[in-house]
Design an enzyme around this catalytic site. Structure first.
Site, PDB file in Angstrom:
ATOM      1  N   HIS A  56       0.822  -1.216   0.000  1.00 42.65           N
ATOM      2  CA  HIS A  56       0.000   0.000   0.000  1.00 42.65           C
ATOM      3  C   HIS A  56       0.852   1.260   0.000  1.00 42.65           C
ATOM      4  CE1 HIS A  56      -3.743  -2.212   0.555  1.00 42.65           C
ATOM      5  NE2 HIS A  56      -3.076  -2.973   1.393  1.00 42.65           N
ATOM      6  N   ALA A 129      -8.828  -4.288   7.971  1.00 43.20           N
ATOM      7  CA  ALA A 129      -8.585  -2.848   8.046  1.00 43.20           C
ATOM      8  C   ALA A 129      -9.238  -2.082   6.895  1.00 43.20           C
ATOM      9  CB  ALA A 129      -7.088  -2.579   8.073  1.00 43.20           C
ATOM     10  N   ASP A 228       6.440 -11.037   8.262  1.00 42.58           N
ATOM     11  CA  ASP A 228       6.991 -10.154   9.291  1.00 42.58           C
ATOM     12  C   ASP A 228       7.080 -10.821  10.658  1.00 42.58           C
ATOM     13  OD1 ASP A 228       4.305 -10.265   9.869  1.00 42.58           O
ATOM     14  OD2 ASP A 228       3.983  -8.093   9.905  1.00 42.58           O
ATOM     15  N   ASP A 254       2.773  -6.238   2.138  1.00 41.34           N
ATOM     16  CA  ASP A 254       1.533  -5.601   2.606  1.00 41.34           C
ATOM     17  C   ASP A 254       1.886  -4.334   3.405  1.00 41.34           C
ATOM     18  OD1 ASP A 254      -1.152  -5.146   2.838  1.00 41.34           O
ATOM     19  OD2 ASP A 254      -1.520  -6.633   4.384  1.00 41.34           O
TER      20      ASP A 254
END
Length: 357
Positions: A56, A129, A228, A254
Site C-alpha cells: 500500500h 482494516a 513479518d 503488505d
C-alpha cells in the site's frame, strides 16, 4: 552503452554479467570489456530483484494519495525491490478511479507493474482494516472501467462473486473472505490463482473445515504470505513452505505508509491507524497491513529456517511466475532486474531494467 558487471558472485561462483537494452545479454567469465561501461562488484553477491505484488505504501506515502508512486518506487529500490504493484484500499469508486485511471509514469526506482485492487469486492464480515462503508457487490462492467489493474482480491462467496471470477481476465486472488473449502475450490476452478495475505481475514485451516488454505493446497494455487513474524507465526510459515514449496509461496510486504518511519499515528484508507512496536492496528485492534518490507521478510524466512536460495526465490521468481513476467531470474534473456547484497544481505546496488538506480 552496454554495461558489464564484473566480479559478481552468482550461485557461489564469480562471473561477469553483460547487460544490453535492459536485458541480461550474457553471463560468463571474462567477457570482453571493450566498448562497455565497467561496474566492478568486487565479489559481492547478486540476487534477482524482489517483486512486491502487495504494497500500500511506505515512508509516509500511500497508493491512494495519488501521484506518489515515484517516492514509493525509490524506497522500494533502496530495499531490494525492482518491481511492485501498488495496492488500493476499499474506498469510493471515484477515489479508486482517480488513482488507477492515469498513465503510469516511469519512476526513479522500482518499476510499477500496475495496480492490485484489494477491495471493494470483499466480505464485510472479514473486512479487516478495510472501510466497510465502501464495500461493493462485484460488478465486472464496473471493474472493466478501471485501468492499469493487474490483480484483484475478491471474496468469491459474496453476491456475484463467482460470476465475476469467471469473467475476469486479470489475476484473481481470494481474500477478505468467509469462503469455505468448497466455495474456494470452485473459485480456483473458475480461475482464481492465489490467496491474499494467507490466513489473515479468512477462515482458518481446521481439521474438519480446511477453508481457503486447504483449497489452495489441493487446487495448486499460489499463496501470498506476509513474513513479518507478526501476521503469521514462524512455525506456520515453515508449514506453508513445506506444503506449497518455493514454486507456490509468494513473499509480500503488505506495507503501509508507516513503513520506514517510527511508531505513531497514521492513516490507511481513511481510517486512523496506530503503530506501536512496529505493529500497525486499527482502533478496534485489527492488524492494518505491515511496517516491514520485502527484504526484511526474506531475512525473517532465513532466520526461521527456510534455505536462503528458496527465500529469495519466493520473493522474485515465484511472483514473476504468477504474473507471467520476464523477471525474477538472473539468466540471459531476462529483464536486467537484480540486486547486489553484502554478506549481511544489505543492499549495495539495485539494477532496474539495466539501470543502476
Amino acid at each position: 552503452m552496454k554495461k558489464l558487471f564484473i566480479n559478481v558472485k552468482l550461485n557461489n561462483k564469480i562471473c561477469d554479467i553483460l547487460v544490453e537494452n535492459g536485458k541480461i545479454a550474457q553471463i560468463s567469465k571474462n567477457i570482453d570489456r571493450n566498448g562497455k561501461e565497467i561496474i566492478d562488484i568486487s565479489g559481492l553477491e547478486a540476487f534477482p530483484g524482489l517483486i512486491d505484488i502487495h504494497t500500500h505504501g511506505c515512508v509516509g506515502k500511500d497508493t491512494m494519495d495519488g501521484d506518489v508512486l515515484n517516492e514509493i518506487s525509490v524506497y522500494m529500490a533502496k530495499n531490494g525491490v525492482t518491481s511492485f504493484m501498488p495496492t488500493t484500499m476499499t474506498v469510493s469508486l471515484d477515489d479508486i478511479k482517480n488513482v488507477v485511471n492515469k498513465p503510469i509514469a516511469e519512476t526513479d526506482g522500482a518499476t510499477v507493474l500496475g495496480f492490485h485492487l484489494e477491495g471493494p469486492y470483499i466480505n464485510k464480515s472479514r473486512k479487516g482494516a478495510q472501510n466497510e462503508e465502501f464495500i461493493r457487490i462485484p460488478d465486472i462492467d464496473e471493474f472493466n472501467s478501471l485501468q492499469n489493474i493487474v490483480m484483484v482480491t475478491i471474496a468469491p462467496e459474496v453476491e456475484g462473486g463467482m460470476e465475476f471470477i469467471k469473467k475476469c481476465d486479470k489475476v484473481v486472488s481470494i481474500g477478505h473472505t468467509d469462503a469455505d473449502y468448497d466455495c474456494s475450490m470452485e473459485a480456483i476452478k473458475n480461475g482464481a490463482k492465489c490467496l491474499t495475505h494467507t490466513f489473515n481475514v479468512m477462515p482458518p485451516l481446521s481439521h474438519r473445515a480446511p477453508g481457503p488454505v486447504g483449497a489452495a493446497a489441493d487446487g495448486d494455487a499460489f499463496v501470498q504470505v506476509i513474513c513479518d513474524g507478526v501476521h503469521i507465526h514462524k512455525s506456520v510459515l515453515r508449514i506453508l513452505y513445506k506444503v506449497f514449496g518455493k514454486e507456490r509461496m509468494i513473499v509480500i510486504s503488505d506495507s503501509m505508509r508507516a513503513t520506514g518511519l517510527p511508531d505513531g499515528e497514521y492513516d490507511l484508507g481513511g481510517q486512523n491507524i496506530t503503530v506501536k512496536n512496529a505493529v500497525a492496528r486499527t482502533a478496534d485492534g485489527a492488524l492494518a497491513g505491515s511496517t516491514s518490507n520485502m527484504l526484511s521478510g526474506v531475512k525473517n524466512l532465513i532466520e526461521f529456517g527456510i534455505p536462503k536460495e528458496d527465500a529469495f526465490f519466493m520473493a522474485s521468481e515465484t511472483p514473476a511466475m504468477l504474473l507471467g513476467l520476464n523477471k525474477g531470474r538472473i539468466e540471459a534473456g531476462f529483464d536486467a532486474d537484480f540486486i547486489i547484497l553484502d554478506d549481511e544481505l544489505n543492499v549495495k546496488m539495485t539494477v532496474v531494467n539495466g539501470k543502476i538506480v
